[in-house]
Motif scaffolding. Structure first.
Motif, PDB file in Angstrom:
ATOM      1  N   ASN A   1     -47.929 -25.203  20.236  1.00 28.78           N
ATOM      2  CA  ASN A   1     -47.726 -23.762  20.372  1.00 28.78           C
ATOM      3  C   ASN A   1     -46.718 -23.383  21.448  1.00 28.78           C
ATOM      4  OD1 ASN A   1     -49.787 -22.617  18.462  1.00 28.78           O
ATOM      5  ND2 ASN A   1     -51.165 -23.809  19.775  1.00 28.78           N
TER       6      ASN A   1
ATOM      7  N   LEU B   1     -44.580 -24.510  12.148  1.00 30.86           N
ATOM      8  CA  LEU B   1     -44.843 -23.072  12.191  1.00 30.86           C
ATOM      9  C   LEU B   1     -45.990 -22.695  11.269  1.00 30.86           C
ATOM     10  CD1 LEU B   1     -41.267 -21.492  12.378  1.00 30.86           C
ATOM     11  CD2 LEU B   1     -42.668 -22.529  14.169  1.00 30.86           C
ATOM     12  N   ASP B   2     -46.079 -23.359  10.121  1.00 30.80           N
ATOM     13  CA  ASP B   2     -47.205 -23.111   9.217  1.00 30.80           C
ATOM     14  C   ASP B   2     -48.521 -23.511   9.868  1.00 30.80           C
ATOM     15  OD1 ASP B   2     -45.561 -22.110   7.245  1.00 30.80           O
ATOM     16  OD2 ASP B   2     -45.453 -24.002   6.118  1.00 30.80           O
TER      17      ASP B   2
ATOM     18  N   LEU C   1     -49.450 -20.699  12.139  1.00 25.33           N
ATOM     19  CA  LEU C   1     -49.910 -19.524  11.380  1.00 25.33           C
ATOM     20  C   LEU C   1     -51.312 -19.726  10.820  1.00 25.33           C
ATOM     21  CD1 LEU C   1     -46.708 -18.476   9.393  1.00 25.33           C
ATOM     22  CD2 LEU C   1     -47.732 -17.326  11.362  1.00 25.33           C
TER      23      LEU C   1
ATOM     24  N   PRO D   1     -53.553 -19.054  14.459  1.00 30.01           N
ATOM     25  CA  PRO D   1     -52.764 -18.440  15.538  1.00 30.01           C
ATOM     26  C   PRO D   1     -53.565 -18.349  16.831  1.00 30.01           C
ATOM     27  CG  PRO D   1     -53.435 -16.791  13.945  1.00 30.01           C
ATOM     28  CD  PRO D   1     -53.807 -18.110  13.364  1.00 30.01           C
TER      29      PRO D   1
ATOM     30  N   TRP E   1     -38.546 -18.433  14.909  1.00 27.39           N
ATOM     31  CA  TRP E   1     -39.453 -17.824  13.931  1.00 27.39           C
ATOM     32  C   TRP E   1     -38.701 -16.827  13.042  1.00 27.39           C
ATOM     33  CZ3 TRP E   1     -44.784 -18.603  13.239  1.00 27.39           C
ATOM     34  CH2 TRP E   1     -45.360 -19.523  14.132  1.00 27.39           C
TER      35      TRP E   1
ATOM     36  N   SER F   1     -37.813 -16.983   8.746  1.00 27.29           N
ATOM     37  CA  SER F   1     -37.998 -15.949   7.721  1.00 27.29           C
ATOM     38  C   SER F   1     -36.710 -15.657   6.991  1.00 27.29           C
ATOM     39  CB  SER F   1     -38.516 -14.656   8.369  1.00 27.29           C
ATOM     40  OG  SER F   1     -39.912 -14.640   8.435  1.00 27.29           O
TER      41      SER F   1
ATOM     42  N   ARG G   1     -43.868 -13.886   6.862  1.00 28.57           N
ATOM     43  CA  ARG G   1     -44.959 -14.191   7.794  1.00 28.57           C
ATOM     44  C   ARG G   1     -44.421 -14.673   9.143  1.00 28.57           C
ATOM     45  NH1 ARG G   1     -48.380 -18.653   5.887  1.00 28.57           N
ATOM     46  NH2 ARG G   1     -46.372 -19.467   5.150  1.00 28.57           N
ATOM     47  N   TYR G   2     -43.341 -15.430   9.107  1.00 34.13           N
ATOM     48  CA  TYR G   2     -42.785 -15.955  10.356  1.00 34.13           C
ATOM     49  C   TYR G   2     -42.225 -14.823  11.218  1.00 34.13           C
ATOM     50  CZ  TYR G   2     -42.929 -20.125   7.392  1.00 34.13           C
ATOM     51  OH  TYR G   2     -43.328 -21.129   6.538  1.00 34.13           O
TER      52      TYR G   2
ATOM     53  N   ASN H   1     -43.052 -11.653  11.034  1.00 38.75           N
ATOM     54  CA  ASN H   1     -44.132 -10.762  11.485  1.00 38.75           C
ATOM     55  C   ASN H   1     -44.851 -11.339  12.699  1.00 38.75           C
ATOM     56  OD1 ASN H   1     -43.571  -8.914   9.461  1.00 38.75           O
ATOM     57  ND2 ASN H   1     -45.062  -9.797   8.017  1.00 38.75           N
ATOM     58  N   TYR H   2     -45.025 -12.640  12.692  1.00 38.37           N
ATOM     59  CA  TYR H   2     -45.652 -13.289  13.865  1.00 38.37           C
ATOM     60  C   TYR H   2     -44.775 -13.082  15.100  1.00 38.37           C
ATOM     61  CZ  TYR H   2     -47.655 -16.912  16.870  1.00 38.37           C
ATOM     62  OH  TYR H   2     -48.228 -17.577  17.916  1.00 38.37           O
TER      63      TYR H   2
END
Length: 771
Positions: A124, A155-156, A159, A162, A193, A197, A204-205, A207-208
């Motif tokens: 992380n 990254l997955d 997610l 998190p 990130w 996207s 999703r990337y 938005n994170y």
């Protein structure tokens, strides 16, 4: 017996003498030097020249990495998947985009392949994500989709689970670093990130990244200052001046990160609009904090007058501002001058071989930095800035004035200082320089007077162009005052505190000799030739640091670490003051002997320009309690001399200037028929057991009698305590003055005194309305 000498012709040493315009400051002194200053080329502005400099810096860095050389010899080699190399490779991406040379693209692809296209090991932690930016670049330039597969899997994984910890930074921060709880993280992770996207189409990337960016900004962004705290530990901390601590590089990470993030979001995106607002607010705050020399202070709200140059924060800020101007997000007329100042400062950080200096070492807060300090991430910041400045393709500042400089002396001048009173526009590039014959030399414009440093031959007339941009030289001259704050007294030595550069300081009454309160025990000033200090205690006389290298040494010595009494790469303390007047100090005469001032109340301050360093020391309550003395010491770039302008009141004793009498030295005296004369000594009077020359230049009309010798000090006595003006200098056989033997020292003395008596003349030929 003293030897009286007439000036002799100079055969093998090129000398400098004092210079000035006859109409300007006719009573001021100007120094001389024995060696010729070197001339750099001009600041690069157009795309081709900027890219060429970036290639030089990039090649130097890659060569040192290939050789296994570490930025910090005492630390482990930077992790090839970690943040230090990751930040460098972000800069190399920019260089590869701007350069036609293939090696920069090749090394990016090769690094990704060697890494197996993996991020760092900490799942992380933002620091272990930044290297992924170079994988995206490699994917677009030949490596294909395989370059991002392991990164996407990481990254997955995040997610899928998190992190939910809070953003309070406690201790070493391990409890919060799963999220972006420190300002640096906003450069390291969000662009990765967002780009994922953009490349995959999976929102999703992004938005994170948007959610976490807002959380970090809500925690660390100070809406009053429009700057970021490094982390939550700094909310209540204050600097020595009582102001909030905003770390330059910490804010640089954010500002550069914002430029990278905004570019990856579509127009009209609400989070892009939010980031643009923060970026613009920071830009307004940052240009107000930029120093006149173009750098930003390591502590953004620190005292700009004494803060050292720092190139990593300056690199990131210059990158962001230039990007903002290029994209139209920032107004060109407002921000381009600050881009120019920042770029000119960065160019002055590049050493001859391409090494980038003035990079603050790894830290989480503002700390000391010196010319030789370099780090991979600093190079990354420089290359990012260079890319954006290259895209702006800025024109070089125009010539604003043409001058004529004439040398009436019969000696060549290797580092002459010239002055002329004239009106000039504001420099948009943060400084001034003069140019003649294709060579560029530093200049200073202050209070309507232009001063500059250049070589000029005997009886030569030169035409000189004035440009509103600095010479691309590092800081080579300054005065410093470095005082320890905090700490505890252990065995008579103050330890454990932090040294801070001060503009002024009132020495406390309880201060005693060798207590460690003040770095190297006093106030110091240095040029590229020599360094001096004045003890801020009852000795109150001057001492010498012999320099074998031109870089500044005073900011890094005398802080309870290292030993300047032994030979270092730069040189060492080469003189023993004992009870004498040192190497050119001021004292009082009692019973026919020159005495140190003794106990007094002492205050000191420093001031610096592009070509001079100034130390001002005030003594009061000495000599039976009634004495007061204010002494101004000035040194100039390229010079070995210090000029002294002092005034005293209330003392019952006459004032003297002199230097220590070592047994067996040769005493030399100059003629008294002209305004300036000298007395000097030559011999084995250095702590290194080799030859050292000491000299004092004075006006005989200001003194009484001849040079006196009390067995401890050679000195002259001044008629008027309110008018104590002289110069002193030293040349050591290992230093950069070029003096290696008695003949060379005699030549230096002759040329210097001739220059004082026959200064150069500067005339205005023409002025131009536009810069």
């Amino acid at each position: 017996m003293a030897i009286f000498r007439k000036a002799v012709s100079l055969a093998c040493c090129v000398l400098a003498v004092c210079v000035m315009t006859s109409e300007v400051h006719s009573r001021e002194l100007r120094p001389a030097s024995a060696s010729v200053i070197s001339a750099p080329s001009a600041i690069p502005w157009n795309r081709q020249e900027v890219v060429a400099l970036a290639e030089k810096v990039g090649n130097y860095q890659l060569a040192t990495m290939a050789a296994g050389l570490k930025p910090n010899p005492s630390a482990a080699y930077p992790d090839p998947r970690g943040w230090e190399q990751g930040a460098l490779f972000v800069g190399l991406m920019s260089l590869a985009d701007h350069s036609s040379r293939p090696e920069f693209a090749a090394v990016i692809r090769a690094r990704g392949q060697a890494n197996g296209w993996r991020l760092g090991d900490m799942i992380n932690d933002a620091d272990d994500h930044i290297i992924g930016s170079s994988y995206f670049w490699a994917s677009r330039h030949g490596a294909g989709d395989a370059a991002i597969v392991p990164m996407r899997a990481r990254l997955d994984e995040i997610l899928a689970k998190p992190p939910v910890n809070d953003l309070n930074f406690v201790g070493n921060g391990l409890t919060c670093r799963d999220r972006w709880c420190w300002s640096d993280a906003l450069f390291m992770a969000p662009p990765v990130w967002l780009e994922m996207s953009k490349v995959t189409g999976d929102l999703r990337y992004a938005n994170y990244a948007k959610r976490e960016f807002r959380a970090t900004t809500g925690k660390l962004y100070d809406p009053a200052s429009h700057l970021y705290f490094r982390d939550s530990r700094f909310f209540e901390r204050r600097g020595i001046n009582g102001k909030k601590i905003f770390w330059s590089r910490g804010n640089g990470w954010v500002f550069a990160g914002l430029a990278r993030m905004i570019s990856l979001l579509p127009e009209g995106d609400a989070d892009r609009t939010y980031m643009e607002r923060i970026f613009k607010e920071m830009a307004v705050a940052l240009i107000a904090l930029q120093k006149p020399d173009g750098f930003w202070s390591p502590s953004l709200l620190g005292d700009a007058a004494v803060s050292p140059p720092e190139s990593s924060g300056t690199g990131f800020f210059t990158y962001g501002l230039a990007w903002g101007v290029k994209t139209g997000l920032l107004d060109r007329s407002t921000y381009e001058p600050h881009v120019r100042k920042g770029w000119a400062a960065l160019v002055r950080s590049v050493q001859k071989d391409g090494r980038l200096g003035y990079v603050q070492s790894i830290s989480d807060r503002p700390e000391a930095v010196v010319y030789d300090d370099t780090q991979l991430y600093g190079v990354g910041a420089f290359l990012l800035a260079a890319g954006e400045v290259a895209d702006l393709d800025l024109p070089a500042p125009s010539v604003v004035a043409s001058l004529e400089v004439y040398n009436p002396s019969r000696f060549d001048q290797g580092a002459a200082i010239a002055q002329i009173a004239m009106g000039l526009p504001e420099s948009r590039a943060g400084g001034w320089s003069v140019e003649t014959g294709g060579a560029v030399y530093p200049a200073q414009y202050e209070r309507g007077i232009l001063s500059f440093v250049m070589p000029i031959k005997q009886h030569q007339t030169l035409q000189v162009s004035v440009r509103p941009q600095p010479a691309p030289l590092p800081e080579l001259v300054h005065a410093i005052l470095n005082v320890q704050d905090g700490g505890k007294m252990e065995d008579g030595l103050l330890k454990g505190g932090t040294f801070h550069l001060r503009k002024s300081y009132q020495v406390p009454a309880e201060h005693f000799i060798h207590d460690g309160l003040i770095a190297f025990e006093g106030i110091g000033w240095e040029s590229d030739k020599v360094a001096y200090r004045l003890y801020l205690d009852e000795r109150s006389v001057t001492d010498i640091y012999g320099k074998k290298l031109p870089r500044p040494i005073l900011p890094s010595i005398g802080q309870n670490e290292g030993d300047y009494h032994v030979m270092n790469d730069w040189g060492q303390d080469i003189f023993q003051v004992d009870k004498s007047l040192g190497s050119g100090g001021i004292g009082i005469v009692k019973n026919g002997k020159a005495e140190q001032i003794g106990p007094s109340t002492i205050a000191a301050e420093v001031a610096n320009t592009a070509i001079t360093g100034h130390a001002i020391v005030t003594h009061s309550d000495f000599d039976s309690g009634g004495g007061s003395l204010r002494a101004h010491y000035k040194i100039s770039y390229g010079q070995a001399l210090t000029f002294v302008d002092a005034a005293a009141t209330g003392s019952v004793s006459p004032f003297a200037a002199g230097f220590r009498h070592h047994p067996g030295v040769l005493l030399l005296k100059g003629e008294k028929s002209e305004a300036w004369s000298y007395f000097a000594s030559w011999g084995e009077q250095a702590l290194t057991n080799d030859n050292l020359g000491l000299a004092i230049f004075f006006k005989p009309k200001d003194t009484t009698g001849d040079v006196r010798d009390d067995g401890r000090t050679y000195f002259v006595t001044f008629k008027d305590p309110g008018h104590v003006r002289y110069a002193f200098g030293a040349t050591w056989v290992q230093d950069l003055s070029g003096v290696r033997d008695l003949n060379g020292f005699n030549a230096w003395l002759d040329s210097t005194v001739d220059g004082l008596n026959h200064p150069v003349v500067v005339k205005l030929l023409s002025k131009h309305d536009k810069d």
